[in-house]
Structure formats: structure tokens, C-alpha cells
Design an enzyme around this catalytic site. Structure first.
Site, PDB file in Angstrom:
ATOM      1  N   GLU A 282       0.831  -1.210   0.000  1.00  0.00           N
ATOM      2  CA  GLU A 282       0.000   0.000   0.000  1.00  0.00           C
ATOM      3  C   GLU A 282       0.866   1.261   0.000  1.00  0.00           C
ATOM      4  O   GLU A 282       0.530   2.258  -0.651  1.00  0.00           O
ATOM      5  CB  GLU A 282      -0.933  -0.005   1.206  1.00  0.00           C
ATOM      6  CG  GLU A 282      -1.989  -1.095   1.176  1.00  0.00           C
ATOM      7  CD  GLU A 282      -2.875  -0.990  -0.046  1.00  0.00           C
ATOM      8  OE1 GLU A 282      -3.483   0.086  -0.268  1.00  0.00           O
ATOM      9  OE2 GLU A 282      -2.957  -1.972  -0.812  1.00  0.00           O
ATOM     10  N   TRP A 285       2.040   1.730  -3.504  1.00  0.00           N
ATOM     11  CA  TRP A 285       0.987   2.360  -4.314  1.00  0.00           C
ATOM     12  C   TRP A 285       1.025   3.876  -4.134  1.00  0.00           C
ATOM     13  O   TRP A 285       0.841   4.628  -5.102  1.00  0.00           O
ATOM     14  CB  TRP A 285      -0.393   1.835  -3.903  1.00  0.00           C
ATOM     15  CG  TRP A 285      -0.893   0.656  -4.655  1.00  0.00           C
ATOM     16  CD1 TRP A 285      -0.995  -0.632  -4.214  1.00  0.00           C
ATOM     17  CD2 TRP A 285      -1.389   0.633  -6.003  1.00  0.00           C
ATOM     18  NE1 TRP A 285      -1.517  -1.442  -5.187  1.00  0.00           N
ATOM     19  CE2 TRP A 285      -1.776  -0.706  -6.307  1.00  0.00           C
ATOM     20  CE3 TRP A 285      -1.550   1.612  -6.987  1.00  0.00           C
ATOM     21  CZ2 TRP A 285      -2.308  -1.071  -7.542  1.00  0.00           C
ATOM     22  CZ3 TRP A 285      -2.068   1.238  -8.225  1.00  0.00           C
ATOM     23  CH2 TRP A 285      -2.442  -0.074  -8.489  1.00  0.00           C
ATOM     24  N   TRP A 313     -20.854  11.401 -20.236  1.00  0.00           N
ATOM     25  CA  TRP A 313     -21.405  11.170 -18.896  1.00  0.00           C
ATOM     26  C   TRP A 313     -22.800  11.768 -18.785  1.00  0.00           C
ATOM     27  O   TRP A 313     -23.183  12.665 -19.543  1.00  0.00           O
ATOM     28  CB  TRP A 313     -20.473  11.773 -17.845  1.00  0.00           C
ATOM     29  CG  TRP A 313     -19.076  11.251 -17.890  1.00  0.00           C
ATOM     30  CD1 TRP A 313     -17.969  11.898 -18.355  1.00  0.00           C
ATOM     31  CD2 TRP A 313     -18.631   9.949 -17.478  1.00  0.00           C
ATOM     32  NE1 TRP A 313     -16.860  11.093 -18.253  1.00  0.00           N
ATOM     33  CE2 TRP A 313     -17.238   9.892 -17.717  1.00  0.00           C
ATOM     34  CE3 TRP A 313     -19.261   8.837 -16.926  1.00  0.00           C
ATOM     35  CZ2 TRP A 313     -16.475   8.766 -17.419  1.00  0.00           C
ATOM     36  CZ3 TRP A 313     -18.515   7.707 -16.634  1.00  0.00           C
ATOM     37  CH2 TRP A 313     -17.137   7.677 -16.881  1.00  0.00           C
ATOM     38  N   ASN A 351     -10.974   2.089   2.788  1.00  0.00           N
ATOM     39  CA  ASN A 351     -10.460   2.005   1.421  1.00  0.00           C
ATOM     40  C   ASN A 351     -11.322   1.125   0.521  1.00  0.00           C
ATOM     41  O   ASN A 351     -11.566   1.456  -0.635  1.00  0.00           O
ATOM     42  CB  ASN A 351      -9.018   1.484   1.422  1.00  0.00           C
ATOM     43  CG  ASN A 351      -8.400   1.522   0.035  1.00  0.00           C
ATOM     44  OD1 ASN A 351      -8.295   2.592  -0.566  1.00  0.00           O
ATOM     45  ND2 ASN A 351      -8.011   0.377  -0.480  1.00  0.00           N
ATOM     46  N   TRP A 369     -16.354  10.809 -13.257  1.00  0.00           N
ATOM     47  CA  TRP A 369     -15.517  10.545 -12.086  1.00  0.00           C
ATOM     48  C   TRP A 369     -14.965  11.820 -11.467  1.00  0.00           C
ATOM     49  O   TRP A 369     -14.701  11.865 -10.257  1.00  0.00           O
ATOM     50  CB  TRP A 369     -14.371   9.607 -12.452  1.00  0.00           C
ATOM     51  CG  TRP A 369     -13.439  10.109 -13.529  1.00  0.00           C
ATOM     52  CD1 TRP A 369     -13.531   9.887 -14.876  1.00  0.00           C
ATOM     53  CD2 TRP A 369     -12.272  10.918 -13.347  1.00  0.00           C
ATOM     54  NE1 TRP A 369     -12.501  10.496 -15.545  1.00  0.00           N
ATOM     55  CE2 TRP A 369     -11.708  11.132 -14.635  1.00  0.00           C
ATOM     56  CE3 TRP A 369     -11.645  11.473 -12.236  1.00  0.00           C
ATOM     57  CZ2 TRP A 369     -10.551  11.898 -14.829  1.00  0.00           C
ATOM     58  CZ3 TRP A 369     -10.492  12.234 -12.426  1.00  0.00           C
ATOM     59  CH2 TRP A 369      -9.966  12.441 -13.711  1.00  0.00           C
ATOM     60  N   TRP A 392      -9.759   7.349  -8.138  1.00  0.00           N
ATOM     61  CA  TRP A 392     -10.948   7.604  -8.941  1.00  0.00           C
ATOM     62  C   TRP A 392     -10.746   7.168 -10.385  1.00  0.00           C
ATOM     63  O   TRP A 392     -11.664   6.611 -11.004  1.00  0.00           O
ATOM     64  CB  TRP A 392     -11.337   9.084  -8.852  1.00  0.00           C
ATOM     65  CG  TRP A 392     -12.214   9.324  -7.673  1.00  0.00           C
ATOM     66  CD1 TRP A 392     -11.838   9.737  -6.432  1.00  0.00           C
ATOM     67  CD2 TRP A 392     -13.625   9.111  -7.615  1.00  0.00           C
ATOM     68  NE1 TRP A 392     -12.937   9.798  -5.604  1.00  0.00           N
ATOM     69  CE2 TRP A 392     -14.043   9.430  -6.302  1.00  0.00           C
ATOM     70  CE3 TRP A 392     -14.570   8.696  -8.541  1.00  0.00           C
ATOM     71  CZ2 TRP A 392     -15.372   9.322  -5.908  1.00  0.00           C
ATOM     72  CZ3 TRP A 392     -15.900   8.594  -8.152  1.00  0.00           C
ATOM     73  CH2 TRP A 392     -16.292   8.906  -6.840  1.00  0.00           C
TER      74      TRP A 392
END
Length: 496
Positions: A282, A285, A313, A351, A369, A392
Site C-alpha cells: 500500500e 501504491w 457522462w 479504502n 468521475w 478515482w
């Protein structure tokens, strides 16, 4: 290496006096070291007056000031535009250099360029150091010398770089004691109160986060006992499976190096090795998304994969109503609603639930988004541009190493899998508390007898679903048809 009679350390998102790169270098290279923190008006002015993050920063800065004073120094705290305040303060103090730690967000990069230029005009030095990540910018690259865009090979190269020196030098602390320089006490003047900055107290004190270095240390101490279970429990929002340290990592009240060392120790000790490895992943990341933001700052407003900006969208009044229902926890899907209520009430979201709620907005409601990303940026205590944007875009399938467009989270399946006993849902949606575990995750499907026994009328006590998931999935696959690549696998039944 230049030496300075007096230097100024500018604290930003690194509110601690231990394991601090800029403070280390200042004390190692200066006779006298002054310290400053600026409440940046350009960042604060657009925020609501009851923003938890400002309270967290204020209280953490107060603790940092107390720690520096105990060591003979103190923290100068200003409220203004750093481009004006830093050069002016350096001139007043007679500081020959200003030292700070790197910041990677586009606004911060541009701000620091302007500060450095102003200092140079005055004949003062600007020095900046890596501190908030383990590896940055071009330190982990492909063999061809280009930035990675897929996480797994990046992680492999990251781990190779970590072990290249043999002693994990990249995670060793920057010592701030026993160095030649001394901390200078600040000029007379009190730290401005939260109210003087134009902000009010929130419910932050009632949350299990704490503030400052002491709050981060307490959370870390508690998490050490649970680290071995991190891999097993981290996806379950009703369990105490995560560290809650994200806000402390965001504002630097803990050092990322200390967290990486803890993970490595767990991996090597044999006690909690799986949990340590997952937690380290993590942290990698986090570095990955910082790297992406550095090389591709356009992702702030554009899809990492440009073809995804061709998607049309949902817009208009109906989309606005659906977006409001999502924000306010009124979608009719209990796990989504409980997660959004957690965010509104606490500024935190688990998360796993960030992925679920993001997928729901984008792939069930068909809303851009970027709207969800902005809402999270307003609400999250731990908002970090690189990670928020990366998450996102992952959910929207538009980012680097993102979830394929045809993989769509089923909010009911996710609920049954990750909150099977409904402990999380019942905490934030007590009106559903009397429903059985079987019916809790999709109350609109419960038989009338079960709803009557629980005292629930759908549409009165809890909303009906704002969208049918199966129909929404079909619309999403059609919406994403504009970005399908030749040969891409299209499995319209693939859900999670």
C-alpha cells in the site's frame, strides 16, 4: 557543500521534528536554524469554515511548536501567501537559506518555483529535499528509462531499488538531534488561534485519530499489534483492520520511512509477514501515484488514458439529483449509503468502500468521475491529490493500471462479501438495524413480512434504489463502447 550562519526551515506537509530531511540538513549545515509554518490563504480561503483538516493542521502545528521550544527553538506561524511571506521572513531574520521538503502537487510546484526565484533575487539559497515518499520522480524507472504506468512491474523495480544498497538506506531516518546547528527561538508572538484564522472547531476530537506526532504515535503503537492481521482484515469496514494513519501520513505527523521500516521488520521477523508485505504494498501504491502525478500532471483534469475522455457522462437535473443522493447517502444501496454517511460525519472512508462508492457513482449512475473526485477532495481528512485522483481513475477505468471497464462492482455482492453481518451498515443506518443479515444488503427485495417485523417501509424509512444495478451495468457497457480496443475481452457478466 555550502554552510550557512542562519537558515530557515519551512514546514509544510511534514509537521514533526523527528526523521525530517529538511530539518536534518539545516541543523547539519547551519549555525542557527529558525522554523516556520504558513497557513496558506490560497489553500484555506475556499474551504468551509468547519473543515476538520484545518483543525488537524492547527493542533499538529501547536504540538510541533511545543516540541521545538522544548529543544530551544520554536515555530513561527504566519497566515498569508507563502510567495510573499517566505522571502519577507527570510529577510527579516537574516536567513541565508530556506530549506523545505519536496511537494509534488502542481500548485505547490509552481509556488516553490516562485519562492525560489524571489529568494535568489535577494541572494538567498533555496534547498529542497525528498521526505514524504521513499522513491520519487525518476528514481524508479523502466529499463528503457521511461516512467512506469503499470503497478506490478513498478513494485518489483521499487523493491529492487530499496534493496540495492543492501541496508535499506532509503528508509533510514533523518536524525535531527546531535547535529552542529542549534534551533533559534522565534520572535515574540503567539500562534494564531483557529478562530483567528477564520475557522471553527469540529467533531475531530471525538474521532479516533488524534492530532500531531503524539496522535500518530498512539495509532501506530496500536496498529503494530494488529499488523499481522492486516492482509486478512483490511477489506472489512466493521473490523479494526486498518491503521487509520492516512491523515497523519498526509500531513507528515508520522514519517513514511518509519512505516516502511515497520512493514519490512514484520516481513523479516516471520511474525505478521503477510500483513507487513500487504501494508508495504500500500505504501508503494502511494509512491506510484506520486510518480504518476509528477510525470503526468494533466491527470488532475484529464483521463490518464485520453480515449476515456470521449465518454459521454450523464448531465442535467436528473444527474444532479442522483449525485446529491450519492453524496447524502440516499441511493437505496445500504453499503454505499453507510459509506457516504461515514465520509460526511467523520471525514474518513474505509479504502474498500472508496472503491465501491466510486464505482457506483461512475458505473451505476453514469456520472463523471471528476465530480466524485472533487467531492472526496472536499470531505476526506486524508485528501491527497495523487492518491485521490489515482483511485478515482482506477474506478473509472481511465487511469494507469486501472480496473477494466467491464469489471463493475455489484454493490449488493460487495456488501454481502465485506460486511456479511452488517455491523458497518447498522452503525450508520440504524433504521435498518432490525433486518436480518439475509435481507439487510438489499432491503427492497425483502418480503413484506420481514419489512413489517423490522418496522421499515421502503420509501419512508429507507429509500428505494435510485437505479437498478443490472440495467445500469448494461448502460455502462454501452457508454464505454467508445473506448473499446480491438481484441479487448468483453465479458458483460463480469462483476465483483
Amino acid at each position: 557543500m555550502d554552510r550557512f550562519g542562519k537558515s530557515l526551515v519551512w514546514f509544510r506537509r511534514d509537521l514533526r521534528d523527528v526523521d525530517h530531511a529538511a530539518l536534518h540538513h539545516a541543523l547539519a549545515r547551519s549555525g542557527e536554524v529558525c522554523c516556520v509554518f504558513i497557513f496558506d490563504k490560497l489553500i484555506l480561503d475556499p474551504l468551509p469554515r468547519d473543515d476538520r483538516r484545518v483543525e488537524f493542521i492547527h493542533d499538529s502545528a501547536a504540538e510541533l511548536d511545543a516540541a521545538l521550544r522544548a529543544a530551544g527553538g520554536g515555530l513561527i506561524v504566519l497566515h498569508g501567501d507563502p510567495v510573499e511571506e517566505i522571502p519577507a521572513l527570510a529577510a527579516r531574520l537574516g536567513a541565508e537559506a530556506v530549506l523545505a521538503n519536496h511537494d509534488y502537487e502542481p500548485y505547490a510546484v509552481q509556488r516553490d518555483v516562485r519562492v525560489a526565484a524571489a529568494l535568489e533575487r535577494d541572494g538567498r539559497a533555496w534547498l529542497s529535499f525528498k521526505d514524504q515518499v521513499i522513491f520519487e520522480k525518476n528514481e524508479v524507472m523502466t529499463r528503457g528509462g521511461t516512467p512506469f504506468s503499470v503497478f506490478t512491474p513498478y513494485k518489483k523495480a521499487w523493491l529492487a531499488a530499496l534493496h540495492a544498497g543492501g541496508d535499506d538506506d532509503s528508509v533510514q531516518p533523518w536524525v535531527t538531534s546531535g547535529l552542529p546547528g542549534r534551533l533559534a527561538p522565534p520572535p515574540a508572538g503567539d500562534m494564531p488561534s483557529l478562530e483567528a484564522l477564520g475557522f471553527s472547531r469540529t467533531n475531530l476530537a471525538s474521532l479516533p485519530l488524534g492530532t500531531g506526532m503524539s496522535g500518530g504515535a498512539r495509532l501506530l503503537e496500536r496498529f503494530v499489534e494488529r499488523l499481522g492481521d492486516y492482509q486478512r482484515l483490511r477489506d472489512y469496514p466493521a473490523a479494526s483492520g486498518t491503521s487509520l494513519l492516512s491523515v497523519h501520513l498526509r500531513f507528515g505527523t508520522v514519517s513514511v520511512r518509519s512505516l516502511a521500516r515497520l512493514a519490512l521488520q514484520a516481513m523479516r521477523s516471520g511474525q505478521g509477514a503477510d500483513g507487513g508485505a500487504t501494508w508495504l504494498s500500500e505504501l508503494i501504491w502511494r509512491d506510484f501515484y506520486f510518480m504518476i502525478l509528477h510525470w503526468h500532471p494533466r491527470v488532475v483534469s484529464e483521463a490518464f488514458r485520453p480515449e476515456y475522455d470521449r465518454i459521454e457522462w450523464e448531465t442535467g437535473e436528473q444527474a444532479d439529483r442522483l449525485f446529491a443522493a450519492w453524496c447524502e447517502g440516499r441511493t437505496g444501496y445500504p453499503l454505499v449509503d453507510a459509506a457516504m454517511l461515514q465520509l460526511r460525519r467523520t471525514g474518513f472512508m474505509h479504502n474498500r468502500l472508496r472503491m465501491v462508492t466510486a464505482s457506483f457513482l461512475v458505473k451505476d449512475l453514469g456520472i463523471d468521475w471528476r465530480r466524485g473526485e472533487r467531492y472526496f477532495a472536499q470531505q476526506l481528512n486524508d485528501f491527497d491529490l495523487s492518491a485521490n485522483n489515482g483511485g478515482w481513475q482506477w474506478a473509472a477505468s481511465s487511469g494507469c493500471d486501472a480496473q477494466p471497464y467491464f469489471r463493475i462492482f455489484n454493490p449488493v455482492t460487495q456488501s454481502e462479501r465485506f460486511d456479511p453481518q452488517g455491523g458497518f451498515i447498522r452503525h450508520f443506518l440504524p433504521q435498518l438495524g432490525r433486518l436480518s443479515d439475509k435481507h439487510l444488503h438489499a432491503p427492497w427485495l425483502a418480503p413484506r413480512s420481514a419489512l413489517d417485523a423490522a418496522g421499515i417501509v421502503i420509501g419512508r424509512d429507507y429509500p428505494a434504489p435510485v437505479v437498478d444495478h443490472d440495467e445500469a451495468r448494461r448502460r455502462t457497457l454501452a457508454r464505454y463502447a467508445v473506448v473499446r480496443k480491438s481484441g479487448a475481452r468483453d465479458d458483460s457478466d463480469e462483476q465483483e
